[in-house]
Motif scaffolding. Structure first.
Motif, short mmCIF file in Angstrom:
data_model
loop_
_atom_site.label_atom_id
_atom_site.label_comp_id
_atom_site.label_asym_id
_atom_site.label_seq_id
_atom_site.Cartn_x
_atom_site.Cartn_y
_atom_site.Cartn_z
N ALA A 36 41.88 -55.39 -28.00
CA ALA A 36 42.54 -55.61 -26.71
C ALA A 36 43.79 -54.75 -26.57
CB ALA A 36 42.88 -57.09 -26.54
N TYR A 47 45.22 -60.12 -30.17
CA TYR A 47 45.03 -58.86 -29.44
C TYR A 47 44.34 -57.79 -30.30
CZ TYR A 47 47.71 -60.29 -25.32
OH TYR A 47 48.13 -60.91 -24.17
N PHE A 51 37.81 -58.53 -26.82
CA PHE A 51 37.54 -59.55 -25.80
C PHE A 51 36.38 -59.07 -24.93
CE2 PHE A 51 40.99 -62.75 -25.64
CZ PHE A 51 41.78 -62.26 -26.68
N ARG A 53 35.65 -59.81 -21.80
CA ARG A 53 36.06 -59.38 -20.45
C ARG A 53 36.84 -58.07 -20.49
NH1 ARG A 53 39.93 -63.52 -21.43
NH2 ARG A 53 38.53 -65.15 -20.72
N ASP A 54 37.64 -57.86 -21.55
CA ASP A 54 38.42 -56.63 -21.65
C ASP A 54 37.52 -55.42 -21.89
OD1 ASP A 54 40.23 -58.82 -22.09
OD2 ASP A 54 41.69 -57.44 -22.95
N MET A 186 39.88 -64.60 -16.60
CA MET A 186 41.00 -63.71 -16.93
C MET A 186 42.32 -64.49 -16.99
SD MET A 186 42.33 -60.38 -14.85
CE MET A 186 43.78 -59.48 -15.37
N ASP A 188 43.65 -67.16 -18.38
CA ASP A 188 43.21 -68.09 -19.42
C ASP A 188 44.34 -69.00 -19.89
OD1 ASP A 188 44.63 -66.09 -20.65
OD2 ASP A 188 43.11 -65.59 -22.13
N TYR A 370 53.23 -62.21 -15.42
CA TYR A 370 51.95 -62.47 -16.09
C TYR A 370 50.88 -62.96 -15.10
CZ TYR A 370 49.21 -63.47 -20.34
OH TYR A 370 48.25 -63.48 -21.33
N HIS A 371 50.30 -64.15 -15.33
CA HIS A 371 49.24 -64.60 -14.41
C HIS A 371 49.78 -65.14 -13.10
CE1 HIS A 371 46.85 -65.61 -18.33
NE2 HIS A 371 46.62 -64.36 -17.96
N TRP A 376 48.81 -56.18 -12.61
CA TRP A 376 47.95 -55.80 -13.74
C TRP A 376 47.23 -54.48 -13.44
CZ3 TRP A 376 46.59 -59.07 -18.13
CH2 TRP A 376 47.36 -60.24 -18.20
N GLU A 414 50.38 -53.94 -20.54
CA GLU A 414 49.36 -54.91 -20.13
C GLU A 414 49.59 -55.36 -18.69
OE1 GLU A 414 49.94 -58.38 -22.46
OE2 GLU A 414 48.03 -59.32 -21.92
N GLN A 432 47.69 -51.29 -24.15
CA GLN A 432 46.69 -52.32 -23.82
C GLN A 432 45.43 -51.57 -23.40
OE1 GLN A 432 47.24 -55.73 -23.84
NE2 GLN A 432 45.28 -56.33 -22.97
N TRP A 434 42.55 -52.25 -21.84
CA TRP A 434 41.93 -52.27 -20.49
C TRP A 434 42.85 -51.66 -19.43
CZ3 TRP A 434 40.62 -58.05 -18.87
CH2 TRP A 434 41.79 -58.80 -18.78
C1 GLC Z 1 45.36 -62.44 -22.21
C2 GLC Z 1 44.76 -62.38 -20.82
C3 GLC Z 1 43.25 -62.31 -20.91
C4 GLC Z 1 42.85 -61.12 -21.78
C5 GLC Z 1 43.54 -61.18 -23.14
C6 GLC Z 1 43.32 -59.94 -23.98
O1 GLC Z 1 44.99 -63.62 -22.87
O2 GLC Z 1 45.14 -63.49 -20.09
O3 GLC Z 1 42.70 -62.20 -19.63
O4 GLC Z 1 41.47 -61.09 -21.93
O5 GLC Z 1 44.94 -61.33 -22.98
O6 GLC Z 1 43.77 -58.81 -23.32
#
Ligand code: GLC
Length: 472
Positions: A36, A47, A51, A53-54, A186, A188, A370-371, A376, A414, A432, A434
Motif C-alpha cells: 500500500a 501498509y 490491499f 482495493r488499492d 475505502m 474503513d 482523511y475520510h 485523495w 496518501e 502511497q 495508489w
Molecule cells: C486506509 C484506507 C483504505 C486503504 C488502506 C491502504 O486504511 O482507509 O481505504 O485501502 O489505508 O492504503
C-alpha cells in the motif's frame, strides 16, 4: 517542440513508474501484488500489505501496459485465500469474503501468504468491497488477455458462486441494495456509512454486470445469470428512483408529508423534510445533481460521496442524463470537490456533535481530514474515467494539471487535508502506491480513451425498468 514543461512531466512519469515497480511484492519469485505504501519514515502497520482495493488501479495499469502476469498471479492467489478460515472470537465469516489485504510471510525458510479479512484490521471492519473489486478486475483481465479459460476454471467458478451466494443471500431487509456494516469499503473506519452506502451499491452493480460475462455457460451458470439479471433490474430501479438528488427532487422532499402508510405512499422511506441539511439548500446547483450517500428508514445521507458517484457513471448505474448532471455538479462545485488536490472523498465534512456521534470522536477523521472530507489523489483515475465516459475530458485534464504540480514534489502522499486540500494529510503516508498508480492511470485514460472499455459498462437496456421516473 519539446518544452521544459514536457521534460518535467516525462521526468515525473518515469519517477512514478519506478516507484510503482519498487512497490511490487514477490511470492516464490513471482509478482503477486503491490504494497500500500513505502514510507521510509513511518512505522508500516499494515501498509506493507497488498490491499485488494488499492491494487485495482495498479492492476489496470499493468494490464494496459502488457504486464498481465502479475494480475493473473494476484487473482489466483487471492482466490486461494478465500478458502481460509476467517475467524474472530470463534465466529467464522461467510465463504465468499475476500481479504482486505495480504502479505508474504516466511516460516522455516518457506514462504506463504497470510491474509487479513478484517480480523486484524483496526476496529475489525469487514472488507465487503474486496470481493466486488475482485470480480471487476477478473473481467478486466479476461477482456485484456482473452483468457476466459481462467475464469471458467472450476476453482474460479466456485469462487464467483461463493461471492454471489454471500451477496444475494436472503436477509432481514426490504431493499435490493446490499446491507453492510460501517467502514466496509475505502472508508474503513466508523463514519456513519453503514446500511446501504452508495459506494457498495455501485460496486455491487458493477460486479453483477461483470459476473454475467464470467459465469460458465453450464446449468449452474445459467441459473445464477437469471438471478443476477433480476437483481440488476431492481437495483438499477431502486438507485435511480430513490437515491437521485437535484433541485427538483430537493423541492419534492422539502414538501414531503410524513407517516404515509400503504402502497400509494409518495414518501416511501418516511424522510422528514427537517432532515435536509441547511448547507444543501444553498449548495445544490440549478443544473446538476448526484446520488445520495445512503438511504434507509427515515434516513437519507445527503453527503456527496465521490467513489460511489463516479463508479455509478462508469458502471452505467446512473442514467446517461444523470451522469452528465453529476459531472455538471463537479464542475460547478469545483472549489469544494476538487480544490487544490483532486479530489474530496466526500463533501461536506461532519463537524461538532455530529462528528462525535458519527465517528466516535475519531481523531484521524476530524473535519476536512482523511475520510471526513479529505482530498485523495487516487480518485483521479475514477474522475478521468467518468470524464471520458461522459465526453467531458477537459474536467479531468484540469484536475490532472493540479495534481501534477504537487504529487511528486510532496512525495506522493496518501491524502491532503483542509477544506481546499492544500495541506499534506496530517497522518498521510508518503509514497502511497495508489496515489502513484492513480495519476498514471488517469493520464493513460486521457491519451487512450478507448481503454476505458476494460472496466466500464454500457447502459444496459435490458435491465432498466422503464417505469422509473428519472430515466432520460
Ligand atoms: C486506509 C484506507 C483504505 C486503504 C488502506 C491502504 O486504511 O482507509 O481505504 O485501502 O489505508 O492504503
Amino acid at each position: 517542440m519539446t518544452t521544459q514543461g514536457d521534460i518535467l512531466q516525462d521526468h515525473i512519469i518515469a519517477e512514478a513508474w519506478k516507484a510503482l515497480e519498487d512497490s511490487v511484492i514477490y511470492y516464490d519469485g513471482r509478482p503477486v501484488g503491490t504494497v500500500a505504501a513505502r514510507d521510509p519514515d513511518v512505522e508500516p502497520l499494515n501498509y506493507n500489505q497488498c490491499f485488494v482495493r488499492d491494487f485495482v488501479s495498479c492492476a489496470l495499469l499493468f494490464l494496459l501496459n502488457g504486464k498481465t502476469e502479475i494480475v493473473r498471479n494476484f487473482l489466483i492467489e487471492t482466490l486461494a485465500l478465500q478458502d481460509e478460515t476467517k475467524q474472530m472470537d470463534y465466529f467464522n465469516a461467510g465463504q465468499g469474503l475476500m481479504p482486505a489485504s495480504f502479505k508474504v510471510a516466511t516460516s522455516y525458510g518457506e514462504q506463504f501468504l497470510t491474509a487479513d479479512f478484517g480480523e486484524h484490521a483496526i476496529a475489525r471492519v469487514t472488507p465487503v468491497d474486496s470481493s466486488l473489486w475482485w470480480i471487476i478486475l477478473l473481467r478486466a483481465y479476461v477482456k485484456t488477455t482473452g483468457d476466459i479459460a481462467l475464469a471458467h476454471q472450476p476453482e474460479f467458478q466456485k469462487g464467483l458462486i461463493h461471492i454471489l451466494k454471500l451477496c444475494l443471500a436472503d436477509r432481514f431487509d426490504m431493499f435490493p441494495t446490499m446491507l453492510v456494516p460501517d467502514g466496509a469499503f475505502m472508508i474503513d473506519r466508523r463514519m456513519g456509512v453503514y446500511g446501504h452506502p452508495l459506494e457498495i451499491q455501485a460496486l455491487f452493480y458493477g460486479a453483477l454486470r461483470a459476473v454475467r460475462e464470467l459465469l460458465a455457460p453450464d446449468r449452474q451458470g445459467e441459473i445464477y445469470s437469471l438471478v443476477v439479471d433480476q437483481r440488476l433490474r431492481t437495483l438499477n430501479f431502486h438507485i435511480r428512483t430513490y437515491y437521485w438528488l437535484d433541485i427538483k427532487r430537493l423541492n419534492e422532499i422539502y414538501r414531503y408529508q410524513g407517516e404515509e402508510f400503504g402502497d400509494k405512499a409518495v414518501n416511501k422511506f418516511n424522510i422528514y423534510p427537517d432532515s435536509i441539511p441547511y448547507w444543501l439548500t444553498e449548495w445544490m446547483p440549478e443544473t446538476g445533481g448526484y446520488l445520495a450517500g445512503n438511504l434507509g428508514p427515515a434516513r437519507m445521507d445527503f453527503r456527496f460521496f465521490t467513489v460511489g458517484n463516479l463508479m455509478a457513471i462508469i458502471c452505467s448505474l446512473s442514467s446517461p442524463q444523470e451522469s452528465q448532471w453529476i459531472m455538471d455538479l463537479i464542475e460547478q462545485r469545483w472549489d469544494d470537490l476538487v480544490g487544490n488536490m483532486p479530489m474530496k472523498i466526500c463533501f461536506p465534512a461532519v463537524e461538532g456533535l455530529e462528528w462525535k456521534i458519527l465517528t466516535g470522536c475519531d481523531p484521524k477523521n476530524v473535519p476536512w481530514s482523511y475520510h471526513n472530507g479529505g482530498n485523495w489523489p487516487v480518485l483521479l483515475w475514477l474522475l478521468a474515467a467518468a470524464a471520458q465516459k461522459t465526453g467531458r475530458p477537459h474536467i479531468a485534464r484540469n484536475a490532472i494539471a493540479l495534481a501534477e504540480k504537487r504529487l511528486s514534489q510532496d512525495q506522493w502522499p496518501e491524502y491532503y487535508d483542509g477544506k481546499n486540500g492544500r495541506l499534506v494529510g496530517k497522518q498521510a503516508r508518503k509514497y502511497q502506491t495508489w496515489t502513484i498508480s492513480g495519476l498514471l492511470l488517469a493520464k493513460h485514460l486521457m491519451s487512450h480513451p478507448g481503454d476505458l472499455g476494460l472496466f466500464d459498462f454500457d447502459e444496459d437496456l435490458e435491465t432498466i425498468d422503464w417505469t422509473s421516473s428519472h430515466l432520460v
